[in-house]
Design a protein around this motif. Structure first.
Motif, short mmCIF file in Angstrom:
data_model
loop_
_atom_site.label_atom_id
_atom_site.label_comp_id
_atom_site.label_asym_id
_atom_site.label_seq_id
_atom_site.Cartn_x
_atom_site.Cartn_y
_atom_site.Cartn_z
N THR A 10 74.04 30.33 18.14
CA THR A 10 74.48 30.00 19.78
C THR A 10 73.69 30.58 20.58
N GLY A 11 73.21 31.80 20.21
CA GLY A 11 72.42 32.24 21.49
C GLY A 11 70.96 32.03 21.39
N LYS A 12 70.58 31.55 20.06
CA LYS A 12 69.22 31.40 19.70
C LYS A 12 68.23 32.27 20.29
N PRO A 13 68.41 33.78 20.20
CA PRO A 13 67.60 34.88 20.71
C PRO A 13 66.47 35.16 19.56
N ALA A 14 65.50 35.80 20.24
CA ALA A 14 64.63 36.54 19.19
C ALA A 14 65.33 37.61 18.50
N VAL A 15 65.20 37.78 17.19
CA VAL A 15 65.79 38.93 16.52
C VAL A 15 64.96 40.07 16.07
N ILE A 16 65.14 41.25 16.75
CA ILE A 16 64.18 42.13 16.72
C ILE A 16 64.69 43.67 16.13
N PRO A 17 64.35 43.89 15.07
CA PRO A 17 64.96 45.15 14.53
C PRO A 17 64.34 46.44 15.09
N PHE A 18 64.98 47.67 15.29
CA PHE A 18 64.04 48.86 15.78
C PHE A 18 64.69 49.99 14.93
N VAL A 19 64.08 50.82 14.55
CA VAL A 19 64.47 52.15 14.00
C VAL A 19 63.95 53.37 14.66
N PRO A 20 64.94 54.27 15.06
CA PRO A 20 64.23 55.31 15.92
C PRO A 20 64.43 56.55 14.64
N ARG A 21 62.98 56.86 14.61
CA ARG A 21 63.01 57.93 13.34
C ARG A 21 62.70 59.26 13.69
N ARG A 22 63.61 60.09 13.35
CA ARG A 22 63.10 61.51 13.71
C ARG A 22 62.06 62.33 12.92
N LEU A 23 61.23 62.88 13.38
CA LEU A 23 59.80 63.42 12.64
C LEU A 23 60.31 64.64 12.16
N PRO A 24 59.84 65.08 10.93
CA PRO A 24 60.17 66.53 10.28
C PRO A 24 59.37 67.58 11.34
N GLY A 25 59.99 68.62 11.09
CA GLY A 25 59.34 69.89 11.68
C GLY A 25 59.59 69.89 13.06
N GLY A 26 60.66 69.40 13.76
CA GLY A 26 60.84 69.44 15.27
C GLY A 26 59.66 68.76 16.22
N ARG A 27 59.08 67.69 15.40
CA ARG A 27 58.03 67.01 16.19
C ARG A 27 58.24 66.05 17.05
N GLY A 28 59.68 65.53 17.11
CA GLY A 28 60.19 64.69 17.94
C GLY A 28 60.54 63.17 17.28
N TYR A 29 60.25 62.23 17.90
CA TYR A 29 60.63 60.80 17.47
C TYR A 29 59.76 59.79 17.45
N GLU A 30 59.99 58.79 16.54
CA GLU A 30 59.12 57.64 16.48
C GLU A 30 59.99 56.64 16.71
#
Length: 307
Positions: free
Chosen positions: A231-251
């Protein structure tokens, strides 16, 4: 349209004082440097395993069902890492709700922002496929800093938590919609908005079909995705917030538009393809997925429980 919770004097009632104390403690905790928060979060998760026996057994069973060929020692290691991620998820909720933008920006690196821009340039709405990672709160905040959209959520029974989660999520969202408000989602997509939508939980048999998910041939999967895309005919875009090991933040990984991969010939076909998309996303950070929820609780009529 979803009525969002507002602050009222009722939230100061003594029955909410314990919740206020917990929230204040979380606010003070996340003032600490991120590398220290990483250590604390992982240790909170390990300690939590001793008290969350039922959830540990659910996570172990989900992994057994999803990865039947994985050696037992590897599955046990994943259970441990998964609960470290549970502890971090608590910390990250405070980070998402209370950190200023500059701290969020300091600890994450985005990729694939051009996929969102391409959809916006073509004046299409975006169905942003989130997955129930334990980084869900921080991931939504990171994404919203770059591209504010409309979040989809389940109202909390605790009125104070409900107000706090909406207030926290509105720091990087334009608005919020109840997950049952499909009309509101379709309207937003047709207006060119970004809708954060997670199709990967078991919401019961009424609005689901049974299609494969990992090693389970008949997993209850929402048909809402089919309606939104058709119905909405949108772009369908997956995303993944991945935590990096060793306390280095996120991708923050924003993946290409996959709307052309859905034939829309039936809600079953759409649900089956979407489960494959979710699988591909989960495999980018399997230890960070919400395995402690009973993903396979709903069964076809007459079939025994998986738990």
């Amino acid at each position: 349209m979803t009525q969002l919770p507002q602050f009222s004097r009722e939230l100061l009632h003594p029955r909410y004082w314990l919740t206020w104390l917990g929230v204040a403690s979380l606010y003070l905790l996340v003032l600490l440097p991120y590398p220290l928060l990483y250590i604390l979060g992982c240790n909170i998760g390990r300690i939590g395993m001793r008290f969350m026996k039922h959830r540990v057994s659910v996570a172990r069973r989900n992994l057994e069902l999803s990865f039947p060929d994985m050696p037992i020692n590897e599955r046990e290691a994943m259970v441990k890492h998964n609960f470290e991620s549970v502890g971090m998820g608590l910390i990250e909720t405070g980070m998402a709700w209370f950190w200023p933008d500059w701290r969020i920006n300091k600890w994450h690196k985005p990729s694939g922002l051009e996929h969102i821009q391409q959809a916006r340039d073509s004046q299409r709405g975006v169905l942003l496929i989130g997955m129930h990672f334990l980084t869900l709160e921080i991931g939504a905040r990171m994404f919203g800093i770059h591209n504010p959209g409309i979040g989809v959520y389940r109202p909390n029974d605790n009125k104070l938590i409900d107000w706090l989660q909406v207030k926290g999520r509105m720091r990087s969202n334009k608005s919020m919609l109840d997950r049952k408000d499909l009309k509101g989602m379709i309207r937003a997509l047709k207006h060119g908005d970004i809708i954060w939508y997670a199709p990967d939980h078991d919401y019961g048999p009424r609005s689901s079909v049974f299609v494969p998910f990992f090693g389970v041939e008949k997993a209850a999967t929402t048909i809402g995705t089919h309606l939104l895309i058709r119905t909405g005919k949108p772009a369908v875009i997956p995303f993944v917030p991945r935590r990096l090991p060793g306390g280095r933040g996120y991708e923050l990984m924003i993946l290409p538009d996959i709307s052309g991969e859905f034939t829309l010939e039936s809600d079953v076909a759409t649900a089956a393809r979407m489960n494959q998309v979710v699988e591909e996303g989960v495999l980018l950070a399997p230890e960070q997925y919400m395995w402690l929820h009973r993903r396979f609780k709903t069964r076809p009529e007459g079939e025994p429980s998986r738990y």
